[in-house]
Write a protein that holds these residues in place. Structure first.
Motif, PDB file in Angstrom:
ATOM      1  N   GLU A  26       8.143 103.771  59.414  1.00 40.09           N
ATOM      2  CA  GLU A  26       8.512 104.967  60.179  1.00 40.09           C
ATOM      3  C   GLU A  26       9.799 105.581  59.645  1.00 40.09           C
ATOM      4  OE1 GLU A  26       8.555 108.006  63.039  1.00 40.09           O
ATOM      5  OE2 GLU A  26       6.975 106.725  62.216  1.00 40.09           O
ATOM      6  N   ARG A  29       8.978 107.414  56.481  1.00 38.00           N
ATOM      7  CA  ARG A  29       8.293 108.676  56.797  1.00 38.00           C
ATOM      8  C   ARG A  29       9.288 109.737  57.267  1.00 38.00           C
ATOM      9  NH1 ARG A  29       6.768 111.466  60.932  1.00 38.00           N
ATOM     10  NH2 ARG A  29       7.548 109.917  62.415  1.00 38.00           N
ATOM     11  N   GLN A  30      10.214 109.356  58.117  1.00 36.15           N
ATOM     12  CA  GLN A  30      11.185 110.320  58.629  1.00 36.15           C
ATOM     13  C   GLN A  30      12.091 110.849  57.516  1.00 36.15           C
ATOM     14  OE1 GLN A  30      13.220 108.208  61.746  1.00 36.15           O
ATOM     15  NE2 GLN A  30      11.549 108.459  63.225  1.00 36.15           N
ATOM     16  N   ALA A  32      11.322 111.014  54.315  1.00 36.46           N
ATOM     17  CA  ALA A  32      10.505 111.865  53.453  1.00 36.46           C
ATOM     18  C   ALA A  32      10.290 113.239  54.074  1.00 36.46           C
ATOM     19  CB  ALA A  32       9.175 111.181  53.167  1.00 36.46           C
ATOM     20  N   GLU A  33      10.005 113.272  55.355  1.00 38.08           N
ATOM     21  CA  GLU A  33       9.768 114.558  56.027  1.00 38.08           C
ATOM     22  C   GLU A  33      11.019 115.431  56.012  1.00 38.08           C
ATOM     23  OE1 GLU A  33       8.269 113.708  59.898  1.00 38.08           O
ATOM     24  OE2 GLU A  33       6.220 113.292  59.190  1.00 38.08           O
ATOM     25  N   GLU A  36      11.427 116.725  52.436  1.00 37.72           N
ATOM     26  CA  GLU A  36      10.409 117.733  52.146  1.00 37.72           C
ATOM     27  C   GLU A  36      10.713 119.065  52.819  1.00 37.72           C
ATOM     28  OE1 GLU A  36       6.986 115.714  53.520  1.00 37.72           O
ATOM     29  OE2 GLU A  36       6.747 114.493  51.693  1.00 37.72           O
ATOM     30  N   ALA A  37      11.319 119.012  54.010  1.00 39.55           N
ATOM     31  CA  ALA A  37      11.629 120.234  54.738  1.00 39.55           C
ATOM     32  C   ALA A  37      12.802 120.993  54.130  1.00 39.55           C
ATOM     33  CB  ALA A  37      11.934 119.903  56.201  1.00 39.55           C
TER      34      ALA A  37
END
Length: 316
Positions: A26, A29-30, A32-33, A36-37
């Motif tokens: 998790e 994922r956070q 990476a997000e 990416e943003a």
């Protein structure tokens, strides 16, 4: 040394170790997000074996197109250590950001203190440079002459090194794991016969509980072994705790840097520091959370001024 005019990142390589006992899909994922943003591109590399992080960073930075200009290390001091081995030889190609995801996380703490990783990474990605809350600093590193490896956080002989062996058997996590291992190892720990030389001058010779060269102020995320250390002064600090302090007292003393007031403590700075065991036995040594099994009876550290470009807060 600060580089306030440094450009912000555009492409990120995120490196995480899924074999870590504290690994969190998790968290990856956070991170990476968020990358990416904010950036043109972000890619994730999950390591598969010891040393894989170093190879992944080197390969990514050698690309002729699309090479990252930011490497985000998710993990503890061991993960950061591997990333640094791949990043430093390519100085100028990419910068480092650290997200805490390990046991002690001393490498993150020496930069960002106890600030949440979301706050620090957002600053790196969106609020950098003049007037921002993140800046690029060029930190000094040490190089261990015997292995040619770069030392990011610091290196320590004696009780702190052997505590890493104890920690492997403890059913704990986070900083509590290392704190318990440190205390258990220190109980009845015998000093080794040692000598420490700074720029050719012997500063300590005799019974030695530990000799810490670095680097960051903290070990295990909370023990202030090098409380006066500066990260970019072009010098290495060394703290030696001699046999006049019982090893069992060292964890408690270093929590508040109270060892600095004891006459059995020696503190010095220099560009080249050698730590020796004088009875011919193997020197118990670790750096950046990795026990150095291949070291003989001595270890020599040389400073590399400004070798690591890493993102840090404008104010500590």
């Amino acid at each position: 040394m600060a580089d306030t005019a440094a450009p912000g990142p555009t492409r990120a390589l995120i490196v995480a170790n899924p074999a870590s006992g504290s690994h969190s899909p998790e968290l990856v994922r956070q991170v990476a997000e968020l990358c990416e943003a904010c950036l043109e591109r972000a890619e994730v590399h999950l390591t598969s074996a010891p040393g894989d992080a170093t190879g992944a960073v080197r390969r990514a930075l050698e690309r002729k197109q699309g090479a990252p200009d930011l490497v985000v290390a998710i993990g503890g001091d061991g993960t950061v250590r591997e990333v640094v081995q791949g990043l430093v030889p390519a100085t100028g190609r990419a910068t480092l950001a650290v997200v805490p995801g390990g046991t002690g996380n001393s490498g993150y703490k020496m930069l960002w203190g106890e600030r949440p990783w979301t706050e620090s990474l957002k600053a790196v990605l969106t609020d950098y440079g003049i007037g921002g809350s993140a800046r690029l600093r060029r930190l000094d590193l040490a190089r261990l002459a015997e292995t040619r490896n770069y030392v990011y956080l610091g290196a320590c002989s004696g009780v702190i090194a052997d505590a890493l062996i104890t920690a492997r058997e403890l059913p704990l996590t986070g900083r509590e794991r290392y704190a318990r291992a440190f205390a258990d190892t220190a109980a009845g720990y015998p000093p080794y016969p040692g000598r420490v030389t700074v720029d050719g001058r012997v500063v300590h010779e005799g019974p030695t509980v530990l000799a810490n060269v670095g680097g960051g102020r903290y070990r295990g995320g909370r023990f202030q072994v090098l409380p006066d250390s500066l990260l970019d002064d072009g010098l290495l600090d060394v703290c030696v705790i001699g046999g006049g302090i019982p090893a069992a007292d060292v964890p408690g003393l270093t929590l508040e840097a109270a060892h600095m007031d004891h006459p059995a403590t020696v503190y010095a700075r220099g560009r080249r520091i050698t730590v020796e065991r004088t009875d011919g036995g193997r020197l118990p040594l670790e750096h950046d959370g990795e026990y150095q099994h291949g070291i003989g009876d001595s270890a020599t550290f040389e400073v590399l001024p400004g070798a690591l470009p890493v993102w840090a807060p404008v104010t500590p």
